[in-house]
Structure formats: structure tokens, C-alpha cells
Design a protein around this motif. Structure first.
Motif, PDB file in Angstrom:
ATOM      1  N   GLU A 147      -3.286  17.522 -21.431  1.00 40.29           N
ATOM      2  CA  GLU A 147      -3.911  18.694 -22.038  1.00 40.29           C
ATOM      3  C   GLU A 147      -3.790  19.913 -21.122  1.00 40.29           C
ATOM      4  OE1 GLU A 147      -7.397  16.511 -24.715  1.00 40.29           O
ATOM      5  OE2 GLU A 147      -7.940  17.499 -22.825  1.00 40.29           O
ATOM      6  N   GLY A 148      -4.027  21.080 -21.722  1.00 38.59           N
ATOM      7  CA  GLY A 148      -4.040  22.315 -20.949  1.00 38.59           C
ATOM      8  C   GLY A 148      -3.460  23.464 -21.738  1.00 38.59           C
ATOM      9  N   GLU A 149      -4.127  24.598 -21.678  1.00 37.10           N
ATOM     10  CA  GLU A 149      -3.683  25.784 -22.419  1.00 37.10           C
ATOM     11  C   GLU A 149      -2.744  26.650 -21.602  1.00 37.10           C
ATOM     12  OE1 GLU A 149      -5.699  29.465 -25.001  1.00 37.10           O
ATOM     13  OE2 GLU A 149      -6.981  27.999 -23.960  1.00 37.10           O
ATOM     14  N   TYR A 150      -2.890  26.577 -20.259  1.00 38.88           N
ATOM     15  CA  TYR A 150      -2.066  27.408 -19.384  1.00 38.88           C
ATOM     16  C   TYR A 150      -1.454  26.569 -18.266  1.00 38.88           C
ATOM     17  CZ  TYR A 150      -4.238  31.344 -21.743  1.00 38.88           C
ATOM     18  OH  TYR A 150      -4.668  32.231 -22.695  1.00 38.88           O
ATOM     19  N   ILE A 151      -0.242  26.926 -17.890  1.00 36.79           N
ATOM     20  CA  ILE A 151       0.482  26.252 -16.815  1.00 36.79           C
ATOM     21  C   ILE A 151      -0.123  26.647 -15.476  1.00 36.79           C
ATOM     22  CG2 ILE A 151       2.738  26.097 -15.679  1.00 36.79           C
ATOM     23  CD1 ILE A 151       3.966  26.547 -18.498  1.00 36.79           C
ATOM     24  N   GLY A 152      -0.291  25.671 -14.593  1.00 37.78           N
ATOM     25  CA  GLY A 152      -0.970  25.907 -13.320  1.00 37.78           C
ATOM     26  C   GLY A 152      -0.086  26.419 -12.204  1.00 37.78           C
ATOM     27  N   MET A 153       1.245  26.364 -12.376  1.00 37.29           N
ATOM     28  CA  MET A 153       2.219  26.853 -11.388  1.00 37.29           C
ATOM     29  C   MET A 153       2.021  26.251  -9.994  1.00 37.29           C
ATOM     30  SD  MET A 153       4.240  28.682 -13.175  1.00 37.29           S
ATOM     31  CE  MET A 153       5.278  29.240 -11.832  1.00 37.29           C
ATOM     32  N   GLY A 154       1.425  25.082  -9.927  1.00 39.63           N
ATOM     33  CA  GLY A 154       1.189  24.416  -8.648  1.00 39.63           C
ATOM     34  C   GLY A 154      -0.207  24.617  -8.111  1.00 39.63           C
ATOM     35  N   ASP A 198       0.822  -1.214   0.000  1.00 40.06           N
ATOM     36  CA  ASP A 198       0.000   0.000   0.000  1.00 40.06           C
ATOM     37  C   ASP A 198       0.855   1.264   0.000  1.00 40.06           C
ATOM     38  OD1 ASP A 198      -2.431  -1.458   0.150  1.00 40.06           O
ATOM     39  OD2 ASP A 198      -2.134  -1.758   2.302  1.00 40.06           O
ATOM     40  N   LYS A 199       2.161   1.113  -0.107  1.00 46.98           N
ATOM     41  CA  LYS A 199       3.067   2.266  -0.118  1.00 46.98           C
ATOM     42  C   LYS A 199       3.127   2.871  -1.523  1.00 46.98           C
ATOM     43  CE  LYS A 199       6.974   0.608   1.392  1.00 46.98           C
ATOM     44  NZ  LYS A 199       8.349   0.610   1.979  1.00 46.98           N
ATOM     45  N   TRP A 200       2.822   4.154  -1.603  1.00 43.41           N
ATOM     46  CA  TRP A 200       2.819   4.858  -2.888  1.00 43.41           C
ATOM     47  C   TRP A 200       3.613   6.154  -2.784  1.00 43.41           C
ATOM     48  CZ3 TRP A 200       0.227   3.863  -7.605  1.00 43.41           C
ATOM     49  CH2 TRP A 200      -0.611   2.729  -7.600  1.00 43.41           C
ATOM     50  N   VAL A 201       4.177   6.559  -3.892  1.00 42.49           N
ATOM     51  CA  VAL A 201       4.739   7.903  -4.001  1.00 42.49           C
ATOM     52  C   VAL A 201       4.261   8.510  -5.313  1.00 42.49           C
ATOM     53  CG1 VAL A 201       6.901   7.132  -5.090  1.00 42.49           C
ATOM     54  CG2 VAL A 201       6.834   9.329  -3.868  1.00 42.49           C
ATOM     55  N   VAL A 202       3.866   9.778  -5.246  1.00 42.03           N
ATOM     56  CA  VAL A 202       3.519  10.555  -6.444  1.00 42.03           C
ATOM     57  C   VAL A 202       4.664  11.531  -6.673  1.00 42.03           C
ATOM     58  CG1 VAL A 202       1.877  12.120  -7.521  1.00 42.03           C
ATOM     59  CG2 VAL A 202       1.066  10.340  -5.956  1.00 42.03           C
ATOM     60  N   LEU A 203       5.284  11.452  -7.853  1.00 43.63           N
ATOM     61  CA  LEU A 203       6.467  12.246  -8.168  1.00 43.63           C
ATOM     62  C   LEU A 203       6.086  13.344  -9.152  1.00 43.63           C
ATOM     63  CD1 LEU A 203       8.663   9.110  -8.384  1.00 43.63           C
ATOM     64  CD2 LEU A 203       9.032  10.967  -6.756  1.00 43.63           C
ATOM     65  N   ILE A 204       6.307  14.614  -8.748  1.00 43.69           N
ATOM     66  CA  ILE A 204       5.750  15.756  -9.462  1.00 43.69           C
ATOM     67  C   ILE A 204       6.875  16.609 -10.054  1.00 43.69           C
ATOM     68  CG2 ILE A 204       4.117  17.663  -9.317  1.00 43.69           C
ATOM     69  CD1 ILE A 204       3.174  16.417  -6.625  1.00 43.69           C
ATOM     70  N   HIS A 205       6.875  16.745 -11.361  1.00 37.73           N
ATOM     71  CA  HIS A 205       7.957  17.429 -12.071  1.00 37.73           C
ATOM     72  C   HIS A 205       7.809  18.947 -12.024  1.00 37.73           C
ATOM     73  CE1 HIS A 205       5.537  18.652 -15.558  1.00 37.73           C
ATOM     74  NE2 HIS A 205       4.945  17.460 -15.515  1.00 37.73           N
ATOM     75  N   GLY A 206       8.796  19.616 -12.627  1.00 37.31           N
ATOM     76  CA  GLY A 206       8.862  21.065 -12.572  1.00 37.31           C
ATOM     77  C   GLY A 206       8.337  21.776 -13.814  1.00 37.31           C
ATOM     78  N   TYR A 207       8.575  23.077 -13.841  1.00 37.58           N
ATOM     79  CA  TYR A 207       8.095  24.007 -14.874  1.00 37.58           C
ATOM     80  C   TYR A 207       8.661  23.655 -16.248  1.00 37.58           C
ATOM     81  CZ  TYR A 207       7.469  28.675 -17.051  1.00 37.58           C
ATOM     82  OH  TYR A 207       7.147  29.735 -17.872  1.00 37.58           O
ATOM     83  N   LYS A 208       7.758  23.512 -17.233  1.00 34.51           N
ATOM     84  CA  LYS A 208       8.122  23.204 -18.618  1.00 34.51           C
ATOM     85  C   LYS A 208       9.038  21.977 -18.709  1.00 34.51           C
ATOM     86  CE  LYS A 208       6.790  27.441 -20.780  1.00 34.51           C
ATOM     87  NZ  LYS A 208       7.059  28.489 -21.764  1.00 34.51           N
ATOM     88  N   SER A 209       8.781  21.029 -17.834  1.00 35.89           N
ATOM     89  CA  SER A 209       9.462  19.750 -17.839  1.00 35.89           C
ATOM     90  C   SER A 209       8.402  18.692 -18.103  1.00 35.89           C
ATOM     91  CB  SER A 209      10.165  19.559 -16.485  1.00 35.89           C
ATOM     92  OG  SER A 209      10.736  18.293 -16.388  1.00 35.89           O
TER      93      SER A 209
END
Length: 322
Positions: free
Chosen positions: A144-151, A102-113
Motif C-alpha cells: 500500500e501507499g499513495e506516494y513513493i518514498g524515494m528511499g 543466521d545470514k540474511w540479505v534484504v534486497l531492495i528494488h528501484g523506482y516504479k519497479s
């Protein structure tokens, strides 16, 4: 005479409004459009922080090794897709352990990556017995997406990915680990205290969207925040659905109830190192701070991977129930 004066004032105000909107629109498109050239960053010479040559060589060598690990690991992953709350198709890669956990990690990348940049992180977590999920943020990679969410928009998307995990594993215990904009996403998500999320690893995230844009407006264009950022924030609210002042890691971290490790490079000239002290100081959760003095932006792992992972897993093992 009075009528002409009133008309003149109205025309002047409309012209100024039009000019203001055009300026705001330019900077919003520059910063938030996935196809702009904002990733080609050139800053004033006085704002650059030099890294010693031996440290640069170490970082480059480790980056090459880590990239190869990531490329190899990517070939073993599967694809996933969800819809965001506002109807965008979001894509991810994942890999589940052969032996049930049940151990999970969500790995979240950076800007324009994209999630390719998090594959070496996934490889390490998978070796440590975690199921791994690597989303492509909206307007990044094949999402998908037209604009970056910046977090800020991304924190809602991460909530949808958490729902995807929980649907497949109701007993899941999930860690979020993000780098750069992904670090900001991690912090912004932390204030929502989502079910099944048990802890956070934040690496070189910024205090707020306003703060990072103010810093970059000065470093790239030698321009003040007022009135450009004020106008741009209003335009961003109209076009992208959020303004820069509300998108605050600092305010979200204040509400976080789960353990968080804060990581930053001591020679970061993109997200100023001072920012990590600000978010760390307001955190009321279990916390620790790891500064890699010779590392630049998003280079903490690559300066000394062994030390980085020792710090991460020691923090997890000591503070996070997983």
C-alpha cells in the motif's frame, strides 16, 4: 486608494500562491504518484550517454538470462506482510535456507519497479547460503501507499522489515543490498545503524532526492531547480510527509558505521556517475568502490554477472562479519 492597493496586493499574492501550489502539486504527482507516467523517461539528446553496441548486446543477453533465473526462483518463495509505522500494509517475498543459518540479505528494488526485479539477486544470494527477503516498497507492487518514498520513507519501512527478521531470528546478521532507489534506500538506512544489520551493498543510488530531481528537471523539462523544486518540496512535505532536502543519502552515509560497497555504471545517464564519488568520499566506514565503465543505469550486474558477484562476495568476505 490605499485600501484598493492593499486589496490588489493581497489578491496578487493569493493568485501567485495558488499558481505556485498548482505547479508544485503537478510535479509532486508526476514524481511521487505510483500511477503517473514518469517512468516513461525522455531526456534531452545532449544528456544521453551512448553505450557501445557490443556492450548493449552483452547487457541485453545477460538481462534475459537473469530474468529467467529470477522467474524460476520467485516460484519457490513465500509471502510475508507487515504494517509500516504509519499503518500501511507492506508485502514481501522471502525464502529461508533448509539448513538453519543466521545470514540474511534484504534486497531492495528501484523506482516504479517491484521485487520481481530483485529475484535474480535473491537466487544468487540463496545459492551462497543466505536467507533472502525481498520487500515491495510502499506504493510499489502489492504494497500500500499513495506516494513513493524515494528511499526516505522506505528506510523506516526497511527498519520494520528488519524487526520482522529479528523476531524470527534474534541472532540474524543482515546485509542490505539495493539498486537505484533501492541503493538510495540502503544508504539512507545506513545512517540509522540498525541492530543486526552488518553491512551494505549500494548499487547506483543517488546523493539526495533534491539532487536527482534537480538533475531530472533539467534533463526532462530543461527547467531550473529554483523556484519549481523549492515549491514542489514544500508540497511534498504537506502531501507525502517529507521534503526533498532532508532525504539525503549523503548525510546518512556520513553516519554509517558498517562496511559499504558502492557500485555504479560508468555510463549512467539517470543517476549521474559523479554521485557515487560524492557518497563514497564522505563515507567513514570500511568501504570499496566498483565502477563498471560500460554499464548504464542499474546495469552493472548485467554487463558481467560473474565479475559483479565476485566483487560483492569478496567485499563481504573481507569486510563484513557474517
Amino acid at each position: 486608494m490605499k485600501k484598493k492597493l492593499v486589496i490588489g496586493i493581497i489578491v496578487t499574492l493569493l493568485a501567485l500562491t495558488g499558481i505556485g501550489y498548482a505547479i508544485g502539486d503537478y510535479f509532486v504527482n508526476y514524481a511521487l504518484s505510483p500511477v503517473s507516467d514518469s517512468v516513461n523517461r525522455e531526456i534531452n539528446e545532449e544528456d544521453k550517454i551512448n553505450i557501445k553496441e557490443d556492450a548493449q548486446n552483452i547487457i541485453k543477453s545477460n538481462q534475459t538470462k537473469e530474468m529467467k533465473k529470477g522467474e524460476k526462483f520467485k516460484n519457490t518463495t513465500s509471502s510475508a506482510e507487515i504494517k509500516s509505522n504509519d499503518g500501511l500494509k507492506l508485502k514481501a517475498k522471502y525464502k529461508i535456507q533448509k539448513k538453519q543459518t543466521d545470514k540474511w540479505v534484504v534486497l531492495i528494488h528501484g523506482y516504479k519497479s517491484n521485487n520481481d526485479n530483485m529475484m535474480s539477486y535473491a537466487e544468487k544470494y540463496y545459492k551462497e547460503g543466505y536467507n533472502v527477503l525481498l520487500p515491495n516498497n510502499r506504493a510499489h507492487g502489492n504494497s500500500e501507499g499513495e506516494y513513493i518514498g524515494m528511499g526516505w520513507l522506505d528506510k523506516e519501512d526497511i527498519s520494520c522489515w528488519i524487526d520482522w527478521i529479528v523476531k524470527n531470528d534474534p541472532k540474524s546478521k543482515i546485509i542490505l543490498h539495493g539498486v537505484s532507489m533501492g541503493g538510495a534506500t540502503t544508504m539512507m538506512t545506513s545512517g540509522d545503524n540498525l541492530d543486526n544489520v552488518v553491512g551494505y551493498i549500494e548499487d547506483c543510488g543517488y546523493t539526495s532526492v533534491w539532487d536527482i530531481f534537480e538533475s531530472e528537471l533539467d534533463k526532462r523539462f530543461s527547467l531550473p531547480a529554483f523556484p519549481i523544486l523549492n515549491i514542489s518540496s514544500t508540497v511534498a512535505n504537506l502531501k507525502a510527509g517529507y521534503d526533498f532536502t532532508e532525504a539525503s543519502s549523503l548525510e546518512q552515509v556520513k553516519k554509517c558505521k558498517k562496511p559499504m560497497l558502492f557500485i555504479h555504471g560508468g555510463k549512467d545517464d539517470f543517476v549521474p556517475t559523479d554521485m557515487v564519488y560524492e557518497v563514497y568520499n564522505v563515507a567513514n566506514c570500511k568501504k570499496d568502490l566498483y565502477i563498471v565503465e560500460q554499464a548504464g543505469h542499474a546495469e552493472a550486474k548485467d554487463y558481467d554477472p560473474d565479475a559483479y558477484w565476485d566483487k560483492v562476495f569478496n567485499f563481504i568476505n573481507k569486510n563484513i562479519e557474517i
